[in-house]
Design a protein around this motif. Sequence first.
Motif, PDB file in Angstrom:
ATOM      1  N   VAL A  41      28.915  33.049  28.837  1.00 55.99           N
ATOM      2  CA  VAL A  41      29.345  32.521  30.067  1.00 55.99           C
ATOM      3  C   VAL A  41      28.418  32.560  30.962  1.00 55.99           C
ATOM      4  O   VAL A  41      27.671  33.725  31.382  1.00 55.99           O
ATOM      5  CB  VAL A  41      30.758  33.411  30.478  1.00 55.99           C
ATOM      6  CG1 VAL A  41      30.986  33.151  31.716  1.00 55.99           C
ATOM      7  CG2 VAL A  41      31.603  33.424  29.389  1.00 55.99           C
ATOM      8  N   ALA A  42      28.141  31.533  31.903  1.00 55.94           N
ATOM      9  CA  ALA A  42      27.520  31.642  33.081  1.00 55.94           C
ATOM     10  C   ALA A  42      27.906  30.394  33.660  1.00 55.94           C
ATOM     11  O   ALA A  42      28.525  29.542  33.370  1.00 55.94           O
ATOM     12  CB  ALA A  42      26.026  31.499  32.715  1.00 55.94           C
ATOM     13  N   ARG A  68      34.158  35.227  38.949  1.00 55.53           N
ATOM     14  CA  ARG A  68      35.299  35.180  39.875  1.00 55.53           C
ATOM     15  C   ARG A  68      36.609  34.374  39.766  1.00 55.53           C
ATOM     16  O   ARG A  68      37.620  34.763  40.194  1.00 55.53           O
ATOM     17  CB  ARG A  68      34.724  34.879  41.068  1.00 55.53           C
ATOM     18  CG  ARG A  68      33.491  35.832  41.962  1.00 55.53           C
ATOM     19  CD  ARG A  68      32.846  35.402  43.143  1.00 55.53           C
ATOM     20  NE  ARG A  68      32.079  34.122  42.605  1.00 55.53           N
ATOM     21  CZ  ARG A  68      31.206  33.472  43.563  1.00 55.53           C
ATOM     22  NH1 ARG A  68      31.288  34.048  44.926  1.00 55.53           N
ATOM     23  NH2 ARG A  68      30.410  32.525  43.449  1.00 55.53           N
ATOM     24  N   ASP A  69      36.279  33.551  38.268  1.00 54.54           N
ATOM     25  CA  ASP A  69      37.469  32.818  38.166  1.00 54.54           C
ATOM     26  C   ASP A  69      38.096  33.519  36.994  1.00 54.54           C
ATOM     27  O   ASP A  69      37.800  33.185  35.807  1.00 54.54           O
ATOM     28  CB  ASP A  69      37.022  31.423  37.857  1.00 54.54           C
ATOM     29  CG  ASP A  69      38.296  30.395  37.717  1.00 54.54           C
ATOM     30  OD1 ASP A  69      39.255  30.790  37.262  1.00 54.54           O
ATOM     31  OD2 ASP A  69      37.789  29.108  37.413  1.00 54.54           O
ATOM     32  N   ALA A  70      39.054  34.374  37.228  1.00 55.81           N
ATOM     33  CA  ALA A  70      39.803  35.026  35.976  1.00 55.81           C
ATOM     34  C   ALA A  70      40.569  34.126  35.066  1.00 55.81           C
ATOM     35  O   ALA A  70      40.253  34.381  34.011  1.00 55.81           O
ATOM     36  CB  ALA A  70      40.754  36.079  36.892  1.00 55.81           C
ATOM     37  N   ALA A  71      41.018  33.246  35.711  1.00 58.02           N
ATOM     38  CA  ALA A  71      41.781  32.111  34.767  1.00 58.02           C
ATOM     39  C   ALA A  71      40.744  31.551  33.602  1.00 58.02           C
ATOM     40  O   ALA A  71      41.131  31.346  32.375  1.00 58.02           O
ATOM     41  CB  ALA A  71      42.486  31.131  35.435  1.00 58.02           C
ATOM     42  N   ALA A  72      39.632  31.164  34.269  1.00 59.81           N
ATOM     43  CA  ALA A  72      38.555  30.491  33.422  1.00 59.81           C
ATOM     44  C   ALA A  72      37.849  31.450  32.398  1.00 59.81           C
ATOM     45  O   ALA A  72      37.772  31.246  31.243  1.00 59.81           O
ATOM     46  CB  ALA A  72      37.525  29.949  34.126  1.00 59.81           C
ATOM     47  N   PHE A 119      34.580  43.463  40.542  1.00 64.30           N
ATOM     48  CA  PHE A 119      35.922  42.458  40.022  1.00 64.30           C
ATOM     49  C   PHE A 119      35.647  41.655  39.032  1.00 64.30           C
ATOM     50  O   PHE A 119      36.335  41.428  37.954  1.00 64.30           O
ATOM     51  CB  PHE A 119      36.423  41.583  41.067  1.00 64.30           C
ATOM     52  CG  PHE A 119      37.075  42.804  42.274  1.00 64.30           C
ATOM     53  CD1 PHE A 119      38.308  43.476  41.923  1.00 64.30           C
ATOM     54  CD2 PHE A 119      36.575  42.775  43.456  1.00 64.30           C
ATOM     55  CE1 PHE A 119      38.901  44.213  42.999  1.00 64.30           C
ATOM     56  CE2 PHE A 119      37.088  43.720  44.514  1.00 64.30           C
ATOM     57  CZ  PHE A 119      38.314  44.366  44.250  1.00 64.30           C
ATOM     58  N   GLY A 120      34.360  40.976  38.939  1.00 61.14           N
ATOM     59  CA  GLY A 120      33.934  40.204  37.702  1.00 61.14           C
ATOM     60  C   GLY A 120      33.764  41.074  36.599  1.00 61.14           C
ATOM     61  O   GLY A 120      34.467  40.359  35.290  1.00 61.14           O
ATOM     62  N   MET A 121      33.455  42.195  36.436  1.00 56.20           N
ATOM     63  CA  MET A 121      33.449  42.927  35.373  1.00 56.20           C
ATOM     64  C   MET A 121      34.981  43.212  34.741  1.00 56.20           C
ATOM     65  O   MET A 121      35.231  43.173  33.472  1.00 56.20           O
ATOM     66  CB  MET A 121      32.772  44.174  35.593  1.00 56.20           C
ATOM     67  CG  MET A 121      32.615  45.216  34.367  1.00 56.20           C
ATOM     68  SD  MET A 121      31.820  46.810  34.758  1.00 56.20           S
ATOM     69  CE  MET A 121      29.961  46.280  35.293  1.00 56.20           C
TER      70      MET A 121
END
Length: 263
Positions: A41-42, A68-72, A119-121
């Motif tokens: 992912v990147a 930052r896009d939790a849905a993705a 939050f990304g983690m």
Amino acid sequence: MNAATNDTPARLRVFITGASSGIGLALAEEYLKRGAVLGLVARRGDTLAAFAARFPSASISLYPADVRDAAALSVAAEHFCALHGGADVVIANAGISRGALTGHGDLDVFREVMDINYFGMVATFEPFVARMVAGRRGTLVGIASVAGVRGLPGSGAYSASKSAALKYLEALRVEMRPAGVSVVTIAPGYIRTEMTRRNPYPMPFLMDADVFARKTADAIANKKRFATFPWQMRVAGALLHVVPRWLYDRAMEKAPRKPRPEK
């Protein structure tokens, strides 16, 4: 999304965020050497595609996405698990470092750093946990930093985000232990990457990214609870943790600062 097929269950299935450069890219290369199936992912999809093109016979699934896009991230996790039957190792590596100062209009920088590094983690692990708990197996890996031990002047956003990551990973490790899921915290010192190349100050014990990746993969395989590389920074971090506040303040007052981003 891109993937090779015909994987065997014995191959390690590894999902890595922030995989287009630096530590993430080095980890991807290291795990390919070890015969792993990869989910990468990147934000820079073109860079991911260029990396995968170098290894046409490898099994690599690509997910251009922002952590930052939790849905993705959830979609990527579901696709990877459906394709390969789950994930054995999930590495939340995506991170940024920005110079930031309170009172200088840098609130957006503080938010961005915390959103990606902390939050990304959490968002990276979220879609994998239920499956791992159900199978009572798997390893969640967070890339934190020695910079999270104390607040570094001029890097309050970065230090705060990595301190939050350290405490979160510790809590998660205790939570996951009864469920049979391992949590590994990796706290790098200075690693030779695009991020550190911009630092205008000395970086003691600077370690090459490929060496770091090899040592990190070994620590993950051994399910170490906490590991710092290079080892000298483990000692430095321990000393920083116990230095009295008055001495720390005096020593760090005139320390060089990371430049703030241009507005």
